[in-house]
Design an enzyme around this catalytic site. Structure first.
Site, PDB file in Angstrom:
ATOM      1  N   MET A  39      -2.354  -7.414   6.750  1.00 36.46           N
ATOM      2  CA  MET A  39      -3.275  -8.298   6.030  1.00 36.46           C
ATOM      3  C   MET A  39      -2.646  -8.903   4.775  1.00 36.46           C
ATOM      4  O   MET A  39      -3.354  -9.232   3.827  1.00 36.46           O
ATOM      5  CB  MET A  39      -4.531  -7.519   5.645  1.00 36.46           C
ATOM      6  CG  MET A  39      -5.228  -6.855   6.821  1.00 36.46           C
ATOM      7  SD  MET A  39      -6.586  -5.840   6.269  1.00 36.46           S
ATOM      8  CE  MET A  39      -6.976  -4.926   7.770  1.00 36.46           C
ATOM      9  N   SER A  40      -1.342  -9.021   4.778  1.00 34.30           N
ATOM     10  CA  SER A  40      -0.694  -9.567   3.573  1.00 34.30           C
ATOM     11  C   SER A  40       0.559 -10.333   3.976  1.00 34.30           C
ATOM     12  O   SER A  40       0.715 -10.735   5.129  1.00 34.30           O
ATOM     13  CB  SER A  40      -0.326  -8.420   2.621  1.00 34.30           C
ATOM     14  OG  SER A  40       0.643  -7.582   3.227  1.00 34.30           O
ATOM     15  N   TYR A  96      -8.178 -10.980   1.451  1.00 36.20           N
ATOM     16  CA  TYR A  96      -9.456 -10.358   1.843  1.00 36.20           C
ATOM     17  C   TYR A  96     -10.267  -9.843   0.661  1.00 36.20           C
ATOM     18  O   TYR A  96     -11.442  -9.533   0.787  1.00 36.20           O
ATOM     19  CB  TYR A  96      -9.248  -9.229   2.865  1.00 36.20           C
ATOM     20  CG  TYR A  96      -8.461  -8.025   2.375  1.00 36.20           C
ATOM     21  CD1 TYR A  96      -8.994  -7.126   1.455  1.00 36.20           C
ATOM     22  CD2 TYR A  96      -7.185  -7.782   2.854  1.00 36.20           C
ATOM     23  CE1 TYR A  96      -8.270  -6.022   1.022  1.00 36.20           C
ATOM     24  CE2 TYR A  96      -6.457  -6.688   2.441  1.00 36.20           C
ATOM     25  CZ  TYR A  96      -7.005  -5.816   1.513  1.00 36.20           C
ATOM     26  OH  TYR A  96      -6.270  -4.745   1.090  1.00 36.20           O
ATOM     27  N   GLU A  97      -9.622  -9.754  -0.503  1.00 37.46           N
ATOM     28  CA  GLU A  97     -10.377  -9.350  -1.695  1.00 37.46           C
ATOM     29  C   GLU A  97     -11.197 -10.515  -2.248  1.00 37.46           C
ATOM     30  O   GLU A  97     -11.922 -10.354  -3.228  1.00 37.46           O
ATOM     31  CB  GLU A  97      -9.411  -8.848  -2.773  1.00 37.46           C
ATOM     32  CG  GLU A  97      -8.698  -7.563  -2.389  1.00 37.46           C
ATOM     33  CD  GLU A  97      -7.583  -7.189  -3.360  1.00 37.46           C
ATOM     34  OE1 GLU A  97      -7.865  -6.413  -4.278  1.00 37.46           O
ATOM     35  OE2 GLU A  97      -6.452  -7.691  -3.213  1.00 37.46           O
ATOM     36  N   ALA A 110       2.241  -2.247   4.461  1.00 35.38           N
ATOM     37  CA  ALA A 110       1.869  -1.299   5.509  1.00 35.38           C
ATOM     38  C   ALA A 110       1.329  -2.144   6.659  1.00 35.38           C
ATOM     39  O   ALA A 110       0.651  -3.136   6.419  1.00 35.38           O
ATOM     40  CB  ALA A 110       0.798  -0.351   5.002  1.00 35.38           C
ATOM     41  N   HIS A 123      -3.070   0.837  -4.729  1.00 31.49           N
ATOM     42  CA  HIS A 123      -2.385  -0.269  -5.411  1.00 31.49           C
ATOM     43  C   HIS A 123      -2.636  -0.111  -6.913  1.00 31.49           C
ATOM     44  O   HIS A 123      -3.776  -0.150  -7.356  1.00 31.49           O
ATOM     45  CB  HIS A 123      -2.941  -1.622  -4.963  1.00 31.49           C
ATOM     46  CG  HIS A 123      -2.677  -1.970  -3.529  1.00 31.49           C
ATOM     47  ND1 HIS A 123      -1.641  -2.776  -3.145  1.00 31.49           N
ATOM     48  CD2 HIS A 123      -3.308  -1.610  -2.404  1.00 31.49           C
ATOM     49  CE1 HIS A 123      -1.654  -2.897  -1.823  1.00 31.49           C
ATOM     50  NE2 HIS A 123      -2.655  -2.204  -1.356  1.00 31.49           N
ATOM     51  N   HIS A 164      -4.729  -9.562  -2.424  1.00 37.05           N
ATOM     52  CA  HIS A 164      -4.986  -9.899  -1.027  1.00 37.05           C
ATOM     53  C   HIS A 164      -6.013 -11.018  -0.912  1.00 37.05           C
ATOM     54  O   HIS A 164      -6.916 -11.138  -1.736  1.00 37.05           O
ATOM     55  CB  HIS A 164      -5.509  -8.671  -0.273  1.00 37.05           C
ATOM     56  CG  HIS A 164      -4.565  -7.518  -0.240  1.00 37.05           C
ATOM     57  ND1 HIS A 164      -4.528  -6.560  -1.235  1.00 37.05           N
ATOM     58  CD2 HIS A 164      -3.613  -7.168   0.660  1.00 37.05           C
ATOM     59  CE1 HIS A 164      -3.595  -5.670  -0.937  1.00 37.05           C
ATOM     60  NE2 HIS A 164      -3.014  -6.014   0.197  1.00 37.05           N
ATOM     61  N   HIS A 171      -8.176   3.734   6.850  1.00 34.79           N
ATOM     62  CA  HIS A 171      -7.291   3.527   5.701  1.00 34.79           C
ATOM     63  C   HIS A 171      -6.634   4.839   5.258  1.00 34.79           C
ATOM     64  O   HIS A 171      -5.499   4.845   4.784  1.00 34.79           O
ATOM     65  CB  HIS A 171      -8.094   2.903   4.547  1.00 34.79           C
ATOM     66  CG  HIS A 171      -7.273   2.571   3.339  1.00 34.79           C
ATOM     67  ND1 HIS A 171      -6.202   1.683   3.378  1.00 34.79           N
ATOM     68  CD2 HIS A 171      -7.335   3.006   2.056  1.00 34.79           C
ATOM     69  CE1 HIS A 171      -5.656   1.591   2.170  1.00 34.79           C
ATOM     70  NE2 HIS A 171      -6.328   2.388   1.346  1.00 34.79           N
ATOM     71  N   ASN A 216       0.353   3.083  11.671  1.00 36.22           N
ATOM     72  CA  ASN A 216      -0.553   3.464  12.766  1.00 36.22           C
ATOM     73  C   ASN A 216      -0.249   2.592  13.968  1.00 36.22           C
ATOM     74  O   ASN A 216       0.350   1.526  13.838  1.00 36.22           O
ATOM     75  CB  ASN A 216      -2.019   3.249  12.335  1.00 36.22           C
ATOM     76  CG  ASN A 216      -2.262   1.815  11.863  1.00 36.22           C
ATOM     77  OD1 ASN A 216      -1.927   1.460  10.735  1.00 36.22           O
ATOM     78  ND2 ASN A 216      -2.812   0.999  12.734  1.00 36.22           N
ATOM     79  N   SER A 246       0.813  -1.225   0.000  1.00 33.81           N
ATOM     80  CA  SER A 246       0.000   0.000   0.000  1.00 33.81           C
ATOM     81  C   SER A 246       0.839   1.265   0.000  1.00 33.81           C
ATOM     82  O   SER A 246       1.596   1.498   0.943  1.00 33.81           O
ATOM     83  CB  SER A 246      -0.880   0.064   1.257  1.00 33.81           C
ATOM     84  OG  SER A 246      -1.802  -0.968   1.272  1.00 33.81           O
TER      85      SER A 246
HETATM   86  N1  HPA Z   1      -3.988  -3.732  11.030  1.00 31.64           N
HETATM   87  C1  HPA Z   1      -3.955  -4.510   9.933  1.00 31.64           C
HETATM   88  N2  HPA Z   1      -3.443  -4.118   8.782  1.00 31.64           N
HETATM   89  C2  HPA Z   1      -2.916  -2.881   8.713  1.00 31.64           C
HETATM   90  C3  HPA Z   1      -2.926  -2.012   9.814  1.00 31.64           C
HETATM   91  C4  HPA Z   1      -3.491  -2.459  11.046  1.00 31.64           C
HETATM   92  O1  HPA Z   1      -3.537  -1.758  12.063  1.00 31.64           O
HETATM   93  N3  HPA Z   1      -2.333  -0.847   9.407  1.00 31.64           N
HETATM   94  C5  HPA Z   1      -1.978  -1.029   8.105  1.00 31.64           C
HETATM   95  N4  HPA Z   1      -2.332  -2.257   7.674  1.00 31.64           N
END
Ligand code: HPA
Length: 269
Positions: free
Chosen positions: A209-210, A85-86, A113, A61, A83, A244, A233, A30
């Site tokens: 998530m990857s 999740y997609e 990320a 992306h 991903h 996001h 974050n 990302s």
């Molecule tokens: N959790 C999961 N995936 C992420 C996060 C998070 O806090 N930040 C960026 N990708």
């Protein structure tokens, strides 16, 4: 068509397009895809034009495969990954790693990320190991014996030598590079504070998530791996809320250091 047939079809398609003998695969997470724009003598292919290839649906992306020269190396870069999740099957999520191996890559630099459990926003973290909490494994199903064994060892999935080189380079170019364990979940919802407390107890430093599926696939076929997380974050519970937009905004702030680091490391691997 079997997975193996698809891999060889796509490999041959890319070779015919001039993608010959990349040394390193690059998966750009990302907001980190800009690095691919610095690739010289580039062959650029839209994902939509590549047979057996997935589609990129997440904002931030781009959806392009870029082959060419970066830091004196031949690289094959993914600007945008697939991903779980997609709704993509794991086979599709990890297909680019199969292709990198089939084209002769020796190493993979995988980036993402991530939310920080041990580290705060703006940190770059070299991944020392992972915890697969996606609920799946990309190697389920028939084993591809041409690539690796049924029960691959994951003890050294993240190549220590690559990480040491990354640390040495980071120090030289004055970029702070933390090191820690990445826990991979399926998403797409962010975690609950209770989940993050549990992950902390489990030994995780960052959550995302990857990456874990791609690294399992890389390890299966003996590709060396350097993983880098851009912490965007504090994970849930350590800050009031998550979104996001913040992830994208913080990535914008760290991407210059990220690009400098990856280029400098590439030259050393
Ligand atoms: N959790 C999961 N995936 C992420 C996060 C998070 O806090 N930040 C960026 N990708």
């Amino acid at each position: 068509m079997s997975l193996l047939e698809k891999i060889y079809e796509t490999r041959d398609f890319l070779k015919a397009k001039g993608v010959e003998q990349p040394e390193f695969g690059l998966i750009l997470g990302s907001g980190l895809g800009e690095l691919a724009e610095e690739i010289k003598n580039a062959t650029v292919l839209d994902y939509a034009d590549i047979p057996n290839w997935g589609r990129s649906t997440v904002s931030g992306h781009a959806g392009k495969l870029v082959y060419g020269d970066l830091a004196g190396r031949k690289v094959l870069a993914l600007q945008g990954r697939f991903h779980y999740y997609e709704g993509n099957p794991m086979e599709l999520v990890t297909f680019p790693v199969r292709i990198m191996k089939a084209l002769g890559c020796k190493g993979l630099i995988v980036t993402n990320a991530a939310g920080g459990i041990g580290f705060g926003p703006g940190t770059l973290m070299a991944i020392s190991d992972h915890i697969n909490l996606t609920g799946s494994n990309p190697l389920m199903g028939e084993n591809l014996d041409d690539f690796g064994p049924r029960f691959p060892d994951m003890s050294n999935a993240y190549t220590a030598d690559y990480r040491q080189k990354a640390q040495a380079v980071a120090e030289k170019i004055d970029v702070k590079l933390a090191e820690g364990v990445y826990i991979g979940v399926s998403g797409p919802s962010y975690e609950t504070p209770a989940e993050i407390r549990a992950f902390k107890t489990m030994g995780a430093d960052a959550v995302g998530m990857s990456t874990v599926a791609e690294v399992i696939t890389a390890a299966h076929s003996g590709l060396k791996v350097l993983g880098i997380s851009a912490i965007t974050n504090f994970a849930a519970g350590f800050q009031s809320e998550l979104n996001h937009e913040e992830v994208v905004a913080v990535t914008q702030q760290i991407k210059e250091d990220f690009k400098r680091l990856v280029k400098a490391v590439l030259a050393e691997l």
